[in-house]
Design a protein around this motif. Structure first.
Motif, PDB file in Angstrom:
ATOM      1  N   ARG A  75       0.814  -1.213   0.000  1.00 46.79           N
ATOM      2  CA  ARG A  75       0.000   0.000   0.000  1.00 46.79           C
ATOM      3  C   ARG A  75       0.847   1.261   0.000  1.00 46.79           C
ATOM      4  NH1 ARG A  75      -4.777  -0.106   2.742  1.00 46.79           N
ATOM      5  NH2 ARG A  75      -5.170   1.540   1.268  1.00 46.79           N
ATOM      6  N   GLN A  90      -0.230   5.015  -0.965  1.00 41.11           N
ATOM      7  CA  GLN A  90      -1.631   5.012  -1.379  1.00 41.11           C
ATOM      8  C   GLN A  90      -2.419   5.967  -0.487  1.00 41.11           C
ATOM      9  OE1 GLN A  90      -3.079   3.197  -4.012  1.00 41.11           O
ATOM     10  NE2 GLN A  90      -0.911   2.939  -4.485  1.00 41.11           N
ATOM     11  N   PRO A  91      -3.375   6.702  -1.054  1.00 39.20           N
ATOM     12  CA  PRO A  91      -4.169   7.618  -0.222  1.00 39.20           C
ATOM     13  C   PRO A  91      -5.036   6.847   0.774  1.00 39.20           C
ATOM     14  CG  PRO A  91      -4.996   7.562  -2.482  1.00 39.20           C
ATOM     15  CD  PRO A  91      -3.748   6.740  -2.452  1.00 39.20           C
ATOM     16  N   TRP A  92      -5.320   7.495   1.898  1.00 34.01           N
ATOM     17  CA  TRP A  92      -6.161   6.890   2.927  1.00 34.01           C
ATOM     18  C   TRP A  92      -7.618   6.966   2.485  1.00 34.01           C
ATOM     19  CZ3 TRP A  92      -4.946   5.162   8.010  1.00 34.01           C
ATOM     20  CH2 TRP A  92      -3.579   5.163   8.309  1.00 34.01           C
ATOM     21  N   THR A  93      -8.349   5.878   2.695  1.00 37.33           N
ATOM     22  CA  THR A  93      -9.779   5.875   2.402  1.00 37.33           C
ATOM     23  C   THR A  93     -10.537   6.343   3.649  1.00 37.33           C
ATOM     24  OG1 THR A  93     -10.117   3.604   3.166  1.00 37.33           O
ATOM     25  CG2 THR A  93      -9.516   3.890   0.835  1.00 37.33           C
ATOM     26  N   GLN A  94     -11.780   6.745   3.458  1.00 37.58           N
ATOM     27  CA  GLN A  94     -12.604   7.172   4.597  1.00 37.58           C
ATOM     28  C   GLN A  94     -12.773   6.044   5.599  1.00 37.58           C
ATOM     29  OE1 GLN A  94     -12.449  10.740   4.384  1.00 37.58           O
ATOM     30  NE2 GLN A  94     -14.118  10.201   5.739  1.00 37.58           N
ATOM     31  N   ASP A  95     -12.902   4.819   5.098  1.00 41.12           N
ATOM     32  CA  ASP A  95     -13.057   3.648   5.962  1.00 41.12           C
ATOM     33  C   ASP A  95     -11.812   3.458   6.830  1.00 41.12           C
ATOM     34  OD1 ASP A  95     -14.476   1.299   6.864  1.00 41.12           O
ATOM     35  OD2 ASP A  95     -13.022   0.132   5.703  1.00 41.12           O
ATOM     36  N   GLU A  96     -10.635   3.590   6.236  1.00 37.14           N
ATOM     37  CA  GLU A  96      -9.386   3.440   6.989  1.00 37.14           C
ATOM     38  C   GLU A  96      -9.245   4.523   8.052  1.00 37.14           C
ATOM     39  OE1 GLU A  96      -6.059   1.513   4.091  1.00 37.14           O
ATOM     40  OE2 GLU A  96      -6.696   3.540   3.610  1.00 37.14           O
ATOM     41  N   GLN A 149     -11.664   6.123   9.531  1.00 36.80           N
ATOM     42  CA  GLN A 149     -12.641   5.820  10.580  1.00 36.80           C
ATOM     43  C   GLN A 149     -12.106   4.728  11.503  1.00 36.80           C
ATOM     44  OE1 GLN A 149     -16.456   4.706   9.042  1.00 36.80           O
ATOM     45  NE2 GLN A 149     -17.459   4.803  11.040  1.00 36.80           N
ATOM     46  N   ARG A 204      -0.792  -0.956   6.981  1.00 33.93           N
ATOM     47  CA  ARG A 204      -0.044   0.278   6.718  1.00 33.93           C
ATOM     48  C   ARG A 204       1.232   0.233   7.540  1.00 33.93           C
ATOM     49  NH1 ARG A 204      -1.851   4.424   3.122  1.00 33.93           N
ATOM     50  NH2 ARG A 204      -4.048   4.098   2.798  1.00 33.93           N
ATOM     51  N   ARG A 237      -0.572   9.987   9.860  1.00 30.03           N
ATOM     52  CA  ARG A 237      -2.008  10.255   9.709  1.00 30.03           C
ATOM     53  C   ARG A 237      -2.639  10.620  11.048  1.00 30.03           C
ATOM     54  NH1 ARG A 237      -5.783  11.657   5.780  1.00 30.03           N
ATOM     55  NH2 ARG A 237      -7.382  12.256   7.250  1.00 30.03           N
TER      56      ARG A 237
END
Length: 60
Positions: free
Chosen positions: A8, A11-17, A19, A40, A48
């Motif tokens: 990964r 890679q950009p962070w997703t909203q799910d990650e 949360q 990660r 983050r």
């Protein structure tokens, strides 16, 4: 032992990650455990968390 390769990387962070990171931090999980759960790097999680003003528990 060879270093673990992070699939990964950058890679950009997703909203799910994000949360999940907030949830894990509130539960008091250690940095290493959060990194493993989110697949990660510890550095990525630490960065983050700092951006979101979260406190991550020290290693236990």
């Amino acid at each position: 032992m060879a270093e673990a390769k992070f699939e990964r990387h950058r890679q950009p962070w997703t909203q799910d990650e994000i949360q999940k990171l907030h949830t894990f931090a509130k539960k008091g999980m250690a940095l290493k455990a959060i990194a493993k759960a989110l697949t990660r790097s510890e550095e990525s999680v630490k960065t983050r968390a700092k951006e979101d003003s979260l406190n991550i528990a020290k290693l236990r």
